[in-house]
Enzyme design. Structure first.
Site, PDB file in Angstrom:
ATOM      1  N   ASP A   1       0.801  -1.215   0.000  1.00 17.14           N
ATOM      2  CA  ASP A   1      -0.239   0.000   0.077  1.00 17.14           C
ATOM      3  C   ASP A   1       0.780   1.264  -0.097  1.00 17.14           C
ATOM      4  O   ASP A   1       1.611   1.366   0.914  1.00 17.14           O
ATOM      5  CB  ASP A   1      -0.912   0.127   1.339  1.00 17.14           C
ATOM      6  CG  ASP A   1      -1.951  -1.067   1.289  1.00 17.14           C
ATOM      7  OD1 ASP A   1      -2.584  -1.239   0.020  1.00 17.14           O
ATOM      8  OD2 ASP A   1      -2.258  -1.755   2.093  1.00 17.14           O
TER       9      ASP A   1
ATOM     10  N   HIS B   1      -0.241  -7.546  -1.629  1.00 10.13           N
ATOM     11  CA  HIS B   1      -1.588  -8.585  -1.814  1.00 10.13           C
ATOM     12  C   HIS B   1      -2.097  -7.826  -3.065  1.00 10.13           C
ATOM     13  O   HIS B   1      -1.706  -6.889  -3.956  1.00 10.13           O
ATOM     14  CB  HIS B   1      -2.352  -7.842  -0.715  1.00 10.13           C
ATOM     15  CG  HIS B   1      -2.429  -6.252  -0.408  1.00 10.13           C
ATOM     16  ND1 HIS B   1      -1.483  -5.599  -0.063  1.00 10.13           N
ATOM     17  CD2 HIS B   1      -3.568  -5.512  -0.810  1.00 10.13           C
ATOM     18  CE1 HIS B   1      -2.054  -4.355   0.113  1.00 10.13           C
ATOM     19  NE2 HIS B   1      -3.261  -4.079  -0.328  1.00 10.13           N
TER      20      HIS B   1
HETATM   21  C1  SIN Z   1      -6.476  -3.046  -0.726  1.00 14.08           C
HETATM   22  O1  SIN Z   1      -5.561  -2.812  -1.465  1.00 14.08           O
HETATM   23  O2  SIN Z   1      -6.482  -2.220   0.364  1.00 14.08           O
HETATM   24  C2  SIN Z   1      -7.705  -3.756  -1.221  1.00 14.08           C
HETATM   25  C3  SIN Z   1      -7.805  -5.128  -0.718  1.00 14.08           C
HETATM   26  C4  SIN Z   1      -8.976  -5.911  -0.883  1.00 14.08           C
HETATM   27  O3  SIN Z   1      -9.859  -5.281  -1.353  1.00 14.08           O
HETATM   28  O4  SIN Z   1      -8.877  -6.915  -0.903  1.00 14.08           O
END
Ligand code: SIN
Length: 277
Positions: A104, A250
């Site tokens: 992030d 992620h």
């Molecule tokens: C994000 O990158 O914070 C979103 C992750 C998600 O919606 O699973």
């Protein structure tokens, strides 16, 4: 690791653990806080199910880990709670947050330590999972010559690539955040080295010619996509995922259009990435 106040069940050997035996709506005692922190350090992302939290309780949980971050560009803050980001997709959506592998807001000079996503509404037919990747493992499985090469490199992370280009968010005065970070960073708590580049924000490697930079980044991104480095979390309503942005990337799956999915994210501030060789 031994835990006395929580139960920790690993999802995969590489990354991810589900935590039970804790109600996050109540202030955490010191031992329970420490064990949750240890479980995060050990597993890189931890999950809690069936939590009932108000926005204030969500923020209070985040604040145990540090000061809260306010997103530099997203229009999705909750009214009265600038520290809470709405993560929402529905039939009107043209994009969703986090569709690419990323850490992030890595475009900031001091990218967030961690993010705490609280999922409230899910698509009716499943989908909307989130994938997580172990970036220690990504670094450690490179060959020694490529590890040494990467340890000598710095990369540009540019918010304009995501917020300006793809998402078209209005820029704040002064433009989008942009920063240079080591391609390999030392985790300030564990002391382990993690690869720190991602498709969302990393635009080039400083000092390399463009074709060299593009080829090396593409090789690293594909390496990070190795399934053995990953876990995949199937959300249930009122589950929480808490990930360490310093050691994990992620990827949000958007496989449920035109259905909707709704969550709220609190993000904890971090510090400037460094490499200790
Ligand atoms: C994000 O990158 O914070 C979103 C992750 C998600 O919606 O699973």
């Amino acid at each position: 690791m031994e835990y006395e106040t929580i139960v920790v069940r690993k999802l995969t050997p590489a990354i991810g653990a589900e935590i039970s035996g804790v109600d996050l709506a109540h202030p955490l005692g010191n031992q329970q806080f420490q064990e949750i922190h240890d479980a995060l350090m050990e597993n890189l992302v931890i999950f809690f199910r069936d939590q009932e939290l108000t926005h204030d309780q969500h923020k209070a949980f985040g604040r145990r880990f540090g000061e809260l971050h306010i997103h530099p560009s997203s229009p999705g803050a909750v009214a009265g709670h600038p520290e809470i980001l709405t993560i929402k997709a529905d039939a009107e959506s043209k994009y969703v947050a986090g569709e690419e592998w990323h850490s992030d807001v890595s475009c900031e000079a001091e990218p967030p330590l961690g993010s705490i996503l609280y999922m409230r509404r899910l698509p009716p037919d499943g989908g909307g999972n989130t994938l997580f990747a172990n970036m220690y493992r990504a670094f450690e499985t490179l060959s020694a010559p490529i590890q040494r090469l990467c340890e000598g490199l710095v990369a540009v992370h540019d918010g304009a690539q995501v917020y300006g280009g793809r998402f078209g968010h209005a820029a704040k005065e002064g433009g989008f955040p942009r920063a240079e970070h080591p391609v390999v960073r030392t985790h300030p708590v564990t002391g382990r080295k993690a690869l720190f580049v991602n498709r969302n924000f990393t635009t080039r490697i400083v000092g390399l010619r463009k074709p060299e930079s593009d080829a090396l980044l593409e090789m690293l991104y594909r390496h990070c996509e190795t399934p053995e480095f990953h876990c995949r979390f199937a959300w249930t309503p009122n589950a929480i995922a808490f990930w360490d942005n310093r050691a994990a990337m992620h990827h949000a799956m958007w496989d449920y259009f035109p259905h909707s999915r709704l969550g709220y994210r609190v993000t904890v501030k971090g510090d400037r990435p460094f490499l200790r060789t």
